[in-house]
Scaffold this motif. Structure first.
Motif, PDB file in Angstrom:
ATOM      1  N   TYR A 187      27.136  67.292  61.035  1.00  0.00           N
ATOM      2  CA  TYR A 187      27.097  68.294  61.958  1.00  0.00           C
ATOM      3  C   TYR A 187      25.862  68.857  62.409  1.00  0.00           C
ATOM      4  CZ  TYR A 187      32.067  67.280  60.545  1.00  0.00           C
ATOM      5  OH  TYR A 187      33.319  66.689  60.191  1.00  0.00           O
ATOM      6  N   GLU A 199      28.848  61.076  69.552  1.00  0.00           N
ATOM      7  CA  GLU A 199      28.680  62.086  70.212  1.00  0.00           C
ATOM      8  C   GLU A 199      28.200  61.995  71.471  1.00  0.00           C
ATOM      9  OE1 GLU A 199      27.046  65.217  67.734  1.00  0.00           O
ATOM     10  OE2 GLU A 199      28.057  64.957  66.297  1.00  0.00           O
ATOM     11  N   HIS A 200      28.520  62.396  72.554  1.00  0.00           N
ATOM     12  CA  HIS A 200      28.108  62.389  73.871  1.00  0.00           C
ATOM     13  C   HIS A 200      26.875  62.871  73.913  1.00  0.00           C
ATOM     14  CE1 HIS A 200      31.577  60.530  76.057  1.00  0.00           C
ATOM     15  NE2 HIS A 200      32.451  61.302  75.022  1.00  0.00           N
TER      16      HIS A 200
END
Length: 321
Positions: free
Chosen positions: A282, A198-199
């Protein structure tokens, strides 16, 4: 010993601030005057510790660079007041003042003082070097806000191999700070397992820098990245991909093989004793532990099985240089 700590600008600091540094650094440690007095004094905050009767006993200074990093230095305690906890109290005050304002603290420590700074959450982040003829190392704290909240309750907070208590996290900021602290202390290897890179978490300048420092440290350095999906890496330029291209023999990425059993929770392993574990792909919730070789061993076995069954990314291989 009970003390009070006062903060001054250089222009308004009492003469005792200069006198203590003169006595400790120039007279006692033989630091040349030209090195002791510098332009940084003009921009730094100067701290003076005094006894209840206003006797000056210790000093330190702190200044910032680019609003990102606070630097602590010129910490000096008069000889007759050492080993009484004054230095610890003074250092902790600086950490508390910096917490919430700066994501990183740095200092240059004389080699013999390394354990003193480790007890307040700093770890060594450079090779040894000499300053004014005295052996030094750089030390940093990459999670000052978290450390400040635990000062006095933990021994060696967030120091790999010393801090055996878990650090729980529930926010993205806490996760990122613990991740950076963990990776920056790895001496040889980082194994990272996640759904994707994830960035917001992995495409940060500081994370890239600590990962790069490990990969460049020596020929045995090893960074393994195991993910489920490489498409986000292709769609948007990612700092880790750029780093992989510069250091292909030190940083390797594979995709999990969905036909084999895989873990449902992401984790990062630093050497054979530290880890960061998330309860869900998540959510930024989980724990970090800087001394837990047993759990690291079990997760290492699982990572190795997934790694052996994994495959290289064709998407990344076809990207133009």
């Amino acid at each position: 010993m009970k003390i009070r700590i006062r903060k001054y600008s250089w222009q308004l600091a009492p003469a005792s601030v200069r006198q203590i540094r003169q006595q400790v650094f120039i007279d006692e440690q033989q630091v040349p005057e030209a090195l002791e007095w510098d332009d940084t004094d003009d921009i730094a905050d100067h701290y003076l510790a005094v006894l209840p009767d206003n006797t000056p006993v210790a000093v330190a200074r702190m200044f910032s660079t680019l609003s990102e990093t606070a630097h602590i230095g010129r910490m000096a305690i008069l000889p007759e007041f050492r080993s009484r906890g004054i230095g610890r109290t003074l250092l902790n005050r600086l950490i508390q003042d910096a917490a919430g304002q700066f994501p990183e603290l740095r200092l240059s420590a004389q080699r013999h003082a390394v354990p003193f700074y480790q007890r307040s959450g700093f770890h060594v982040c450079s090779s040894p070097y000499e300053d004014a003829g005295i052996p030094h190392v750089d030390m940093c704290c990459l999670a000052p806000e978290l450390v400040a909240a635990e000062l006095g309750r933990r021994h060696y907070p967030m120091v790999k191999g010393e801090d055996a208590d878990a650090w729980l996290f529930h926010r993205e900021e806490e996760l990122a700070a613990l991740l950076d602290s963990l990776v920056s202390q790895a001496s040889q290897r980082i194994w990272l397992y996640d759904r994707l890179l994830e960035h917001d978490l992995y495409d940060r300048f500081r994370f890239r820098e600590v990962l790069s420092a490990l990969a460049r440290r020596h020929r045995l350095s090893e960074v393994r990245i195991l993910i489920h999906d490489d498409r986000p890496l292709v769609k948007k330029r990612h700092r880790i991909v750029e780093l992989m291209r510069r250091l292909p023999s030190r940083i390797e990425l594979r995709l999990v093989n969905s036909q084999y059993p895989v873990e449902d929770q992401p984790f990062v392993l630093a050497d054979r004793e530290a880890l960061l574990y998330r309860h869900d792909f998540y959510k930024p919730e989980g724990f970090a532990n800087f001394t837990d070789s047993g759990r690291v061993r079990l997760l290492s076995e699982s990572f190795q099985r997934m790694w052996d069954a994994g495959r290289n990314s064709l998407e990344l291989r076809e990207l133009p240089l």
